[in-house]
Design a protein around this motif. Structure first.
Motif, PDB file in Angstrom:
ATOM      1  N   GLN A 126       0.844  -1.198   0.000  1.00  0.00           N
ATOM      2  CA  GLN A 126       0.000   0.000   0.000  1.00  0.00           C
ATOM      3  C   GLN A 126       0.873   1.239   0.000  1.00  0.00           C
ATOM      4  OE1 GLN A 126      -2.851   0.307   3.228  1.00  0.00           O
ATOM      5  NE2 GLN A 126      -4.145   1.679   2.043  1.00  0.00           N
ATOM      6  N   MET A 127       0.559   2.165  -0.898  1.00  0.00           N
ATOM      7  CA  MET A 127       1.291   3.421  -0.960  1.00  0.00           C
ATOM      8  C   MET A 127       0.518   4.507  -0.217  1.00  0.00           C
ATOM      9  SD  MET A 127       1.717   6.662  -2.239  1.00  0.00           S
ATOM     10  CE  MET A 127       0.741   6.947  -3.713  1.00  0.00           C
ATOM     11  N   PHE A 128       1.183   5.155   0.720  1.00  0.00           N
ATOM     12  CA  PHE A 128       0.616   6.307   1.416  1.00  0.00           C
ATOM     13  C   PHE A 128       1.287   7.578   0.908  1.00  0.00           C
ATOM     14  CE2 PHE A 128      -0.057   3.020   4.763  1.00  0.00           C
ATOM     15  CZ  PHE A 128      -1.430   3.125   4.858  1.00  0.00           C
ATOM     16  N   HIS A 129       0.507   8.513   0.395  1.00  0.00           N
ATOM     17  CA  HIS A 129       1.025   9.819   0.014  1.00  0.00           C
ATOM     18  C   HIS A 129       1.276  10.613   1.284  1.00  0.00           C
ATOM     19  CE1 HIS A 129       0.175  14.004  -1.904  1.00  0.00           C
ATOM     20  NE2 HIS A 129       1.469  13.747  -1.882  1.00  0.00           N
ATOM     21  N   THR A 130       2.533  10.994   1.511  1.00  0.00           N
ATOM     22  CA  THR A 130       2.910  11.678   2.755  1.00  0.00           C
ATOM     23  C   THR A 130       3.697  12.947   2.429  1.00  0.00           C
ATOM     24  OG1 THR A 130       4.841  10.200   2.896  1.00  0.00           O
ATOM     25  CG2 THR A 130       2.888   9.614   4.201  1.00  0.00           C
ATOM     26  N   PRO A 131       3.025  13.974   1.921  1.00  0.00           N
ATOM     27  CA  PRO A 131       3.718  15.204   1.536  1.00  0.00           C
ATOM     28  C   PRO A 131       4.322  15.922   2.733  1.00  0.00           C
ATOM     29  CG  PRO A 131       1.346  15.536   1.546  1.00  0.00           C
ATOM     30  CD  PRO A 131       1.568  14.062   1.745  1.00  0.00           C
ATOM     31  N   GLY A 132       5.267  16.794   2.435  1.00  0.00           N
ATOM     32  CA  GLY A 132       5.936  17.581   3.472  1.00  0.00           C
ATOM     33  C   GLY A 132       7.406  17.734   3.149  1.00  0.00           C
ATOM     34  N   PHE A 149       8.346   1.448   4.522  1.00  0.00           N
ATOM     35  CA  PHE A 149       9.519   2.124   3.974  1.00  0.00           C
ATOM     36  C   PHE A 149       9.145   3.589   3.822  1.00  0.00           C
ATOM     37  CE2 PHE A 149       9.709  -2.304   3.052  1.00  0.00           C
ATOM     38  CZ  PHE A 149      11.013  -2.624   3.439  1.00  0.00           C
ATOM     39  N   SER A 150       9.739   4.427   4.692  1.00  0.00           N
ATOM     40  CA  SER A 150       9.215   5.777   4.903  1.00  0.00           C
ATOM     41  C   SER A 150       9.956   6.874   4.154  1.00  0.00           C
ATOM     42  CB  SER A 150       9.209   6.098   6.409  1.00  0.00           C
ATOM     43  OG  SER A 150      10.527   6.103   6.930  1.00  0.00           O
ATOM     44  N   GLY A 151      10.987   6.519   3.383  1.00  0.00           N
ATOM     45  CA  GLY A 151      11.707   7.554   2.652  1.00  0.00           C
ATOM     46  C   GLY A 151      12.212   8.636   3.585  1.00  0.00           C
ATOM     47  N   ASP A 152      12.031   9.896   3.191  1.00  0.00           N
ATOM     48  CA  ASP A 152      12.466  11.017   4.030  1.00  0.00           C
ATOM     49  C   ASP A 152      11.291  11.694   4.728  1.00  0.00           C
ATOM     50  OD1 ASP A 152      14.920  10.360   3.067  1.00  0.00           O
ATOM     51  OD2 ASP A 152      15.374  12.308   2.172  1.00  0.00           O
ATOM     52  N   THR A 153      10.185  10.967   4.866  1.00  0.00           N
ATOM     53  CA  THR A 153       9.052  11.491   5.634  1.00  0.00           C
ATOM     54  C   THR A 153       9.296  11.313   7.121  1.00  0.00           C
ATOM     55  OG1 THR A 153       7.447  11.088   3.869  1.00  0.00           O
ATOM     56  CG2 THR A 153       6.585  11.230   6.107  1.00  0.00           C
ATOM     57  N   LEU A 154       9.640  10.107   7.521  1.00  0.00           N
ATOM     58  CA  LEU A 154       9.790   9.770   8.943  1.00  0.00           C
ATOM     59  C   LEU A 154      11.148   9.143   9.187  1.00  0.00           C
ATOM     60  CD1 LEU A 154       8.788   9.220  11.834  1.00  0.00           C
ATOM     61  CD2 LEU A 154       7.643   7.164  10.954  1.00  0.00           C
ATOM     62  N   SER A 175       1.412  14.406   7.791  1.00  0.00           N
ATOM     63  CA  SER A 175       1.772  13.096   7.243  1.00  0.00           C
ATOM     64  C   SER A 175       2.252  12.151   8.335  1.00  0.00           C
ATOM     65  CB  SER A 175       2.861  13.252   6.176  1.00  0.00           C
ATOM     66  OG  SER A 175       2.368  13.930   5.040  1.00  0.00           O
ATOM     67  N   LEU A 176       3.016  12.679   9.273  1.00  0.00           N
ATOM     68  CA  LEU A 176       3.492  11.864  10.390  1.00  0.00           C
ATOM     69  C   LEU A 176       2.312  11.343  11.208  1.00  0.00           C
ATOM     70  CD1 LEU A 176       5.698  10.736  12.203  1.00  0.00           C
ATOM     71  CD2 LEU A 176       5.883  12.977  13.291  1.00  0.00           C
ATOM     72  N   HIS A 177       1.366  12.214  11.485  1.00  0.00           N
ATOM     73  CA  HIS A 177       0.180  11.794  12.241  1.00  0.00           C
ATOM     74  C   HIS A 177      -0.617  10.748  11.464  1.00  0.00           C
ATOM     75  CE1 HIS A 177      -0.064  14.158  15.951  1.00  0.00           C
ATOM     76  NE2 HIS A 177       0.667  15.050  15.309  1.00  0.00           N
ATOM     77  N   LYS A 178      -0.679  10.913  10.159  1.00  0.00           N
ATOM     78  CA  LYS A 178      -1.374   9.936   9.321  1.00  0.00           C
ATOM     79  C   LYS A 178      -0.776   8.545   9.514  1.00  0.00           C
ATOM     80  CE  LYS A 178      -2.302   9.198   4.355  1.00  0.00           C
ATOM     81  NZ  LYS A 178      -2.166   9.855   3.033  1.00  0.00           N
ATOM     82  N   LEU A 179       0.542   8.473   9.591  1.00  0.00           N
ATOM     83  CA  LEU A 179       1.207   7.175   9.750  1.00  0.00           C
ATOM     84  C   LEU A 179       1.010   6.607  11.153  1.00  0.00           C
ATOM     85  CD1 LEU A 179       4.575   7.946   7.908  1.00  0.00           C
ATOM     86  CD2 LEU A 179       2.634   6.623   7.032  1.00  0.00           C
ATOM     87  N   GLU A 202       7.893   5.901  17.644  1.00  0.00           N
ATOM     88  CA  GLU A 202       7.699   7.266  17.143  1.00  0.00           C
ATOM     89  C   GLU A 202       6.472   7.924  17.771  1.00  0.00           C
ATOM     90  OE1 GLU A 202      10.145   8.644  15.443  1.00  0.00           O
ATOM     91  OE2 GLU A 202      11.065   6.674  15.691  1.00  0.00           O
ATOM     92  N   LYS A 203       5.438   7.136  18.015  1.00  0.00           N
ATOM     93  CA  LYS A 203       4.234   7.678  18.639  1.00  0.00           C
ATOM     94  C   LYS A 203       4.547   8.231  20.032  1.00  0.00           C
ATOM     95  CE  LYS A 203       0.352   5.589  17.799  1.00  0.00           C
ATOM     96  NZ  LYS A 203      -0.788   4.631  17.783  1.00  0.00           N
ATOM     97  N   ARG A 204       5.472   7.592  20.711  1.00  0.00           N
ATOM     98  CA  ARG A 204       5.805   7.997  22.088  1.00  0.00           C
ATOM     99  C   ARG A 204       6.897   9.049  22.162  1.00  0.00           C
ATOM    100  NH1 ARG A 204       4.405   2.821  21.900  1.00  0.00           N
ATOM    101  NH2 ARG A 204       2.986   1.976  23.462  1.00  0.00           N
ATOM    102  N   TYR A 205       7.884   8.980  21.274  1.00  0.00           N
ATOM    103  CA  TYR A 205       9.083   9.780  21.482  1.00  0.00           C
ATOM    104  C   TYR A 205       9.404  10.779  20.379  1.00  0.00           C
ATOM    105  CZ  TYR A 205       9.809   6.179  24.999  1.00  0.00           C
ATOM    106  OH  TYR A 205       9.654   5.336  26.059  1.00  0.00           O
ATOM    107  N   ASN A 206       8.721  10.702  19.249  1.00  0.00           N
ATOM    108  CA  ASN A 206       9.032  11.651  18.184  1.00  0.00           C
ATOM    109  C   ASN A 206       8.464  13.019  18.543  1.00  0.00           C
ATOM    110  OD1 ASN A 206       8.957  13.160  15.635  1.00  0.00           O
ATOM    111  ND2 ASN A 206       9.486  11.208  14.668  1.00  0.00           N
ATOM    112  N   PRO A 207       9.300  14.059  18.642  1.00  0.00           N
ATOM    113  CA  PRO A 207       8.814  15.379  19.080  1.00  0.00           C
ATOM    114  C   PRO A 207       7.860  16.047  18.092  1.00  0.00           C
ATOM    115  CG  PRO A 207      11.091  15.524  18.323  1.00  0.00           C
ATOM    116  CD  PRO A 207      10.749  14.065  18.389  1.00  0.00           C
TER     117      PRO A 207
END
Length: 209
Positions: A126-132, A149-154, A175-179, A202-207
């Motif tokens: 599944q491809m998720f479009h995650t602009p930013g 596989f998150s590329g340079d989104t996350l 986009s981060l919240h979407k994931l 990431e849900k717990r520690y990503n600022p």
């Protein structure tokens, strides 16, 4: 039981992670973001004894695409990308290959819509479009294997930079919240640079969450 054998190598000027996804049942193999040094990609494919069947691009920046043409031509395989990244991939002044290497224009064979599920190498992806990071940045999720596989989104504990053309700090946070709101916490995340992580971490520690 997992049918995914995954390996990676680090390529190019800014240490981009290139991933190799082999179906252990069929030998078919996908290559995610062949960023540079095509010969290293060929060596990894040979060592894994895989049969390449596709290239998955998370976005169009130079450090993720410099070896695409050589890899595509050698194996005669299609290139997958997000529909919103078509212009960047095509234009060397936007994808920055004109500045950081040999000018490179790529026309994807398969342009994907947000949320689209497709079959490749025997995997349902599944491809998720995650602009930013860019307008057409995307992530590839293999639900049955529990990997993204998150590329340079996350990144582990961070997100991709947003100061390039087409970048947006507000969009990358969305986009981060979407994931993190969509995917299971035990999903393993393999980013375009740096160490792997999990959605739960990431849900717990990503600022930026």
């Amino acid at each position: 039981m997992s049918k995914l054998e995954m390996q990676q190598c680090v390529l190019g000027q800014v240490f981009t992670n290139c991933y190799f996804l082999k179906n252990k049942e069929t030998g078919e193999l996908l290559i995610v973001d062949p960023g540079d040094y095509a010969e290293k990609v060929f060596q990894k494919v040979s060592l894994m004894q895989g049969k390449p069947v596709g290239i998955l691009l998370t976005h169009g920046h130079f450090d993720h695409i410099m070896a695409v043409k050589e890899v595509k031509e050698k194996y005669q395989i299609p290139v997958y990308a997000c529909m919103q990244e078509e212009v960047m991939l095509a234009e060397p002044t936007i994808n920055m290959t004109a500045v950081y290497g040999s000018a490179c224009s790529i026309k994807p064979d398969v342009l994907l819509d947000d949320g689209q599920i497709f079959e490749a190498a025997g995997f349902s992806i599944q491809m998720f479009h995650t602009p930013g990071h860019t307008k057409g940045s995307c992530c590839y999720y293999i639900k049955d294997e529990g990997v993204l596989f998150s590329g340079d989104t996350l990144f582990c504990g961070s997100v991709g930079r947003t100061d390039f053309p087409g970048g947006s700090s507000a969009e990358i946070v969305r986009s981060l919240h979407k994931l993190v709101d969509t995917l299971p916490e035990d999903t393993e995340v393999f980013p375009g640079h740096g160490a792997s992580t999990t959605i739960g971490y990431e849900k717990r520690y990503n600022p930026f969450v």
